[in-house]
Design a protein around this motif. Sequence first.
Motif, PDB file in Angstrom:
ATOM      1  N   HIS A  59       5.789   0.019  16.275  1.00  0.00           N
ATOM      2  CA  HIS A  59       4.468  -0.488  16.227  1.00  0.00           C
ATOM      3  C   HIS A  59       4.764  -1.223  14.722  1.00  0.00           C
ATOM      4  N   MET A  60       3.850  -2.228  14.665  1.00  0.00           N
ATOM      5  CA  MET A  60       4.004  -2.899  13.244  1.00  0.00           C
ATOM      6  C   MET A  60       2.124  -3.087  13.037  1.00  0.00           C
ATOM      7  N   TRP A  61       1.919  -3.240  11.685  1.00  0.00           N
ATOM      8  CA  TRP A  61       0.765  -3.229  11.461  1.00  0.00           C
ATOM      9  C   TRP A  61       0.275  -4.634  10.814  1.00  0.00           C
ATOM     10  N   LEU A  62      -0.713  -5.191  11.547  1.00  0.00           N
ATOM     11  CA  LEU A  62      -1.230  -6.491  11.000  1.00  0.00           C
ATOM     12  C   LEU A  62      -2.359  -6.603  10.210  1.00  0.00           C
ATOM     13  N   ILE A  63      -2.385  -7.147   8.835  1.00  0.00           N
ATOM     14  CA  ILE A  63      -3.803  -7.238   8.221  1.00  0.00           C
ATOM     15  C   ILE A  63      -4.237  -8.506   8.182  1.00  0.00           C
ATOM     16  N   SER A  82       5.224  -2.890   8.353  1.00  0.00           N
ATOM     17  CA  SER A  82       6.050  -1.909   9.081  1.00  0.00           C
ATOM     18  C   SER A  82       5.256  -0.556   9.383  1.00  0.00           C
ATOM     19  N   THR A  83       4.620  -0.212   8.380  1.00  0.00           N
ATOM     20  CA  THR A  83       3.582   1.074   8.411  1.00  0.00           C
ATOM     21  C   THR A  83       2.438   1.075   7.912  1.00  0.00           C
ATOM     22  N   LYS A  84       1.659   1.654   8.549  1.00  0.00           N
ATOM     23  CA  LYS A  84       0.168   1.504   8.111  1.00  0.00           C
ATOM     24  C   LYS A  84      -0.102   1.738   6.812  1.00  0.00           C
ATOM     25  N   GLU A  85       0.544   2.793   5.989  1.00  0.00           N
ATOM     26  CA  GLU A  85       0.460   3.023   4.845  1.00  0.00           C
ATOM     27  C   GLU A  85       0.799   1.608   3.813  1.00  0.00           C
ATOM     28  N   LYS A  86       1.702   1.251   4.129  1.00  0.00           N
ATOM     29  CA  LYS A  86       2.271  -0.128   3.519  1.00  0.00           C
ATOM     30  C   LYS A  86       1.087  -1.076   3.659  1.00  0.00           C
ATOM     31  N   ALA A  87       0.494  -1.241   4.783  1.00  0.00           N
ATOM     32  CA  ALA A  87      -0.531  -2.168   4.995  1.00  0.00           C
ATOM     33  C   ALA A  87      -1.643  -1.942   4.179  1.00  0.00           C
ATOM     34  N   ILE A  88      -2.165  -0.667   4.085  1.00  0.00           N
ATOM     35  CA  ILE A  88      -3.256  -0.285   3.418  1.00  0.00           C
ATOM     36  C   ILE A  88      -3.078  -0.439   1.963  1.00  0.00           C
ATOM     37  N   ALA A  89      -1.904  -0.226   1.469  1.00  0.00           N
ATOM     38  CA  ALA A  89      -1.440  -0.351   0.362  1.00  0.00           C
ATOM     39  C   ALA A  89      -1.330  -1.978  -0.312  1.00  0.00           C
ATOM     40  N   GLY A  90      -1.142  -2.710   0.460  1.00  0.00           N
ATOM     41  CA  GLY A  90      -0.988  -4.266   0.348  1.00  0.00           C
ATOM     42  C   GLY A  90      -2.267  -4.964   0.483  1.00  0.00           C
TER      43      GLY A  90
END
Length: 160
Positions: A59-63, A82-90
Amino acid sequence: MAKSKAETKAKAKAKTKAKAKAKVDSKAKAKAKVKGSSPGKEPRRAADDSCSATGVPKHMWLITVEKGGAYEKSSRKMELYSTKEKAIAGAPKLMDSFSDWGADWRCGLEGLGKEGEENYTRTKDERKSVGDCGIVFLIGDTGSSQSYLQLELHKMDVCA
């Protein structure tokens, strides 16, 4: 003289065996030099984190940040993580780049550095409750311009 020929043959045979063993050992060490593993063990892979043999994340996470309104053309920017946590942090950094208020949209929101101030932009924060898809941040103007700024999260399946 017969002993010396026999001794040299035995020494040559021992050297050949030692070289063959060293070659096998070096191949085993090269295989074991996978990040996160130790010699003699298989590399660790979580079954749901990557596709079987390729090591590509499942899975990849698109914001997606979108800004628009009744009197302005909408604009959009997307980033892939690459992760949900990184997407929400960015997400906050991406919101800063689109916001008309700079970093003031963060006022009153927990964990974004401006907790003690009033949330005058009425930003809705859904970081803790968002699932695999949905709006993470939303700023909506209820005035005549009806402008908005929203950040959405989408889970994308990479491997089928």
